[in-house]
Design an enzyme around this catalytic site. Structure first.
Site, PDB file in Angstrom:
ATOM      1  N   ARG A 180       0.849  -1.197   0.000  1.00 18.34           N
ATOM      2  CA  ARG A 180       0.000   0.000   0.000  1.00 18.34           C
ATOM      3  C   ARG A 180       0.876   1.236   0.000  1.00 18.34           C
ATOM      4  O   ARG A 180       1.883   1.302   0.705  1.00 18.34           O
ATOM      5  CB  ARG A 180      -0.905   0.029   1.236  1.00 18.34           C
ATOM      6  N   CYS A 181       0.464   2.217  -0.828  1.00 13.15           N
ATOM      7  CA  CYS A 181       1.109   3.531  -0.835  1.00 13.15           C
ATOM      8  C   CYS A 181       0.055   4.584  -0.533  1.00 13.15           C
ATOM      9  O   CYS A 181      -1.053   4.525  -1.072  1.00 13.15           O
ATOM     10  CB  CYS A 181       1.759   3.811  -2.186  1.00 13.15           C
ATOM     11  N   SER A 182       0.407   5.559   0.312  1.00 17.80           N
ATOM     12  CA  SER A 182      -0.563   6.556   0.764  1.00 17.80           C
ATOM     13  C   SER A 182      -1.042   7.495  -0.325  1.00 17.80           C
ATOM     14  O   SER A 182      -2.176   7.963  -0.302  1.00 17.80           O
ATOM     15  CB  SER A 182       0.025   7.385   1.909  1.00 17.80           C
ATOM     16  N   THR A 183      -0.185   7.803  -1.289  1.00 14.34           N
ATOM     17  CA  THR A 183      -0.572   8.742  -2.347  1.00 14.34           C
ATOM     18  C   THR A 183      -0.435   8.085  -3.709  1.00 14.34           C
ATOM     19  O   THR A 183       0.251   7.077  -3.867  1.00 14.34           O
ATOM     20  CB  THR A 183       0.307  10.012  -2.333  1.00 14.34           C
TER      21      THR A 183
ATOM     22  N   TYR B 217      -4.160   5.118  -1.157  1.00 15.94           N
ATOM     23  CA  TYR B 217      -5.055   4.971  -0.002  1.00 15.94           C
ATOM     24  C   TYR B 217      -4.255   5.117   1.286  1.00 15.94           C
ATOM     25  O   TYR B 217      -3.187   4.518   1.425  1.00 15.94           O
ATOM     26  CB  TYR B 217      -5.744   3.599   0.000  1.00 15.94           C
TER      27      TYR B 217
END
Length: 198
Positions: free
Chosen positions: A8-11, A45
């Site tokens: 998962r990557c935040s942006t 996300y």
């Protein structure tokens, strides 16, 4: 062992990509001799967002026994809180899913990992018991100190039902007038009879 890896990557910007996470996980899985059957990425996300399509897909794969193991790099890639971590890991344990967080040195396929699983399971049990205890205390406080009536509000007038019963109307007639069930009418009238008899 069938394995799903999750990143998962935040942006969603190009400077943040999951390639480093995927590389670390693939290296671990190859060393173990497991087979990657699913490569899942939630791109753009935050960890606090429960509505992650990749996360939902991962849980569906686990619950339908399509995978035997889940590999991530760090806890914060998958879990948004301690509560979520404890409850999800407990579910993985119940499903027989081996869980690995590579960079956090958590590997449930090893002896030390299984020990950690037992510790986290005990914490999850303690957390649930504490939550239940606090809920019961809150309800008791609301009922005794605040004088609040708990449960769903009644949609009918008990006094009017009793009055209609004293007038000799049948349960069916009262139920139609009050727009409630015949069993509800019977229960209210029977309680009043028992109270008078006592």
């Amino acid at each position: 062992m069938r394995c799903a890896i999750y990143a998962r990557c935040s942006t969603a910007t190009k400077d943040q990509n999951p390639d480093l996470q995927i590389s670390r996980m693939k290296s671990f899985v190859n060393h173990k001799g497991w087979k990657i059957t699913e490569e899942i990425v939630d791109h753009g996300y935050t960890g606090s967002n429960d509505n992650r399509p990749g996360f939902h897909k991962l849980m569906e794969l686990a619950r339908t026994k399509q995978i035997d193991a889940i590999v991530i790099t760090k806890f914060d890639r998958l879990f948004r809180s301690l509560k979520m971590l404890l409850t999800t890991l407990d579910e993985f344990n119940q499903l027989g899913i081996v869980f690995v967080a590579v960079d956090d040195n958590i590997d449930y396929s090893s002896a030390s990992g299984r020990l950690m699983l037992q510790i986290l399971g005990s914490l999850a049990e303690f957390y649930n018991a504490l939550l239940k205890e606090r809920t019961c205390q809150g309800l008791e406080y609301a009922r005794t100190v605040k004088g609040k009536r708990l449960g769903a509000p009644e949609r009918f007038n008990k006094d009017l039902i009793l009055q209609l019963g004293q007038q000799g109307k049948s349960y069916v007639e009262i139920a139609k007038l009050m727009k409630c069930s015949k069993s509800t009418v019977g229960r209210i009238l029977q309680r009043r009879v028992q109270k008078w008899s006592a």
